[in-house]
Motif scaffolding. Structure first.
Motif, PDB file in Angstrom:
ATOM      1  N   ASN A   1       0.817  -1.204   0.000  1.00  0.00           N
ATOM      2  CA  ASN A   1       0.000   0.000   0.000  1.00  0.00           C
ATOM      3  C   ASN A   1       0.859   1.267   0.000  1.00  0.00           C
ATOM      4  O   ASN A   1       1.044   1.887   1.029  1.00  0.00           O
ATOM      5  CB  ASN A   1      -0.894  -0.029   1.249  1.00  0.00           C
TER       6      ASN A   1
ATOM      7  N   HIS B   1      -0.271   1.006 -12.212  1.00  0.00           N
ATOM      8  CA  HIS B   1      -1.266  -0.062 -12.161  1.00  0.00           C
ATOM      9  C   HIS B   1      -0.678  -1.392 -12.635  1.00  0.00           C
ATOM     10  O   HIS B   1      -1.051  -2.450 -12.122  1.00  0.00           O
ATOM     11  CB  HIS B   1      -2.518   0.308 -12.950  1.00  0.00           C
TER      12      HIS B   1
ATOM     13  N   GLU C   1       0.994  -2.703  -9.675  1.00  0.00           N
ATOM     14  CA  GLU C   1       0.019  -3.305  -8.760  1.00  0.00           C
ATOM     15  C   GLU C   1      -0.368  -4.705  -9.225  1.00  0.00           C
ATOM     16  O   GLU C   1      -0.466  -5.635  -8.411  1.00  0.00           O
ATOM     17  CB  GLU C   1      -1.244  -2.442  -8.678  1.00  0.00           C
TER      18      GLU C   1
ATOM     19  N   MET D   1      -3.826  -3.566   0.489  1.00  0.00           N
ATOM     20  CA  MET D   1      -3.610  -3.000  -0.848  1.00  0.00           C
ATOM     21  C   MET D   1      -3.878  -1.497  -0.875  1.00  0.00           C
ATOM     22  O   MET D   1      -4.662  -0.972  -0.099  1.00  0.00           O
ATOM     23  CB  MET D   1      -4.525  -3.694  -1.866  1.00  0.00           C
ATOM     24  N   GLU D   2      -3.270  -0.837  -1.837  1.00  0.00           N
ATOM     25  CA  GLU D   2      -3.466   0.579  -2.151  1.00  0.00           C
ATOM     26  C   GLU D   2      -4.928   0.816  -2.536  1.00  0.00           C
ATOM     27  O   GLU D   2      -5.559  -0.041  -3.164  1.00  0.00           O
ATOM     28  CB  GLU D   2      -2.526   0.935  -3.313  1.00  0.00           C
TER      29      GLU D   2
ATOM     30  N   VAL E   1      -6.124   0.184  -6.171  1.00  0.00           N
ATOM     31  CA  VAL E   1      -5.896  -1.129  -6.777  1.00  0.00           C
ATOM     32  C   VAL E   1      -7.065  -1.586  -7.645  1.00  0.00           C
ATOM     33  O   VAL E   1      -6.876  -2.281  -8.636  1.00  0.00           O
ATOM     34  CB  VAL E   1      -5.548  -2.189  -5.702  1.00  0.00           C
TER      35      VAL E   1
ATOM     36  N   ASN F   1      -6.540  -5.574 -12.558  1.00  0.00           N
ATOM     37  CA  ASN F   1      -6.404  -5.804 -11.124  1.00  0.00           C
ATOM     38  C   ASN F   1      -7.667  -6.409 -10.531  1.00  0.00           C
ATOM     39  O   ASN F   1      -7.601  -7.318  -9.697  1.00  0.00           O
ATOM     40  CB  ASN F   1      -6.044  -4.502 -10.401  1.00  0.00           C
TER      41      ASN F   1
END
Length: 167
Positions: free
Chosen positions: A36, A60, A63, A80-81, A84, A90
């Motif tokens: 994150n 991305h 990610e 996670m961010e 995401v 994703n």
């Protein structure tokens, strides 16, 4: 419900994702993974505005690589961010995983930000910024979620997850 091999925690800033990740991993005896970087949270602008279109796409892709890496691991809880879920790739990767969407309301986010736990973003109207984030992302978080938790307290949230896994 089949006991998951790994758990991804997603949601908006201020939801308590990292605290939940730590508590859940401890309860399960699993490892904590912090994926994150929270660029948007600290800078207060969209990834596209921060990085440009190519930079946002690269972020991305990164990610997606992180998710792809961790879906081969077991006994981990991954936070996670917030962004995401912004890409179809994703969301597709997460859709086959055990994903917990930790929900939070805008008023609760604003209250938590007053406590100084989350850096204040340089935006003109924080409430408008957060409402926009919710309108763009809530349905996407719900799309990938295996389990949706309306955050009450870390202890209660962990107990809800443990109960759901045991069923």
């Amino acid at each position: 419900m089949i006991k998951p091999k790994r758990i991804f925690i997603v949601g908006h800033m201020g939801a308590g994702k990292f605290l939940l990740t730590e508590a859940l991993a401890k309860k399960l005896g699993w490892e904590v993974v912090d994926a994150n970087p929270s660029l948007e949270r600290y800078i207060g602008r969209s990834l596209n505005h921060i990085l440009g279109k190519q930079g946002e796409e690269a972020f991305h892709r990164c990610e997606a690589e992180i998710i792809s890496h961790y879906i081969t691991k077991e006994h981990i809880v991954i936070v996670m961010e917030e962004s995401v879920i912004a890409t179809e790739e994703n969301r597709k990767l997460l859709s086959s995983e055990f994903v917990i969407y930790l929900k939070i309301s805008v008023p609760a986010q604003l209250e938590r930000m007053k406590g100084g736990r989350i850096p204040l973003l340089p935006v003109a109207d924080m409430k408008v910024f957060l409402e926009k984030q919710h309108s763009e992302r809530d349905h996407l978080f719900e799309e990938v979620a295996t389990l949706i938790i309306d955050s009450v307290s870390v202890e209660e949230d962990v107990n809800k997850i443990i109960k759901a896994i045991a069923e």
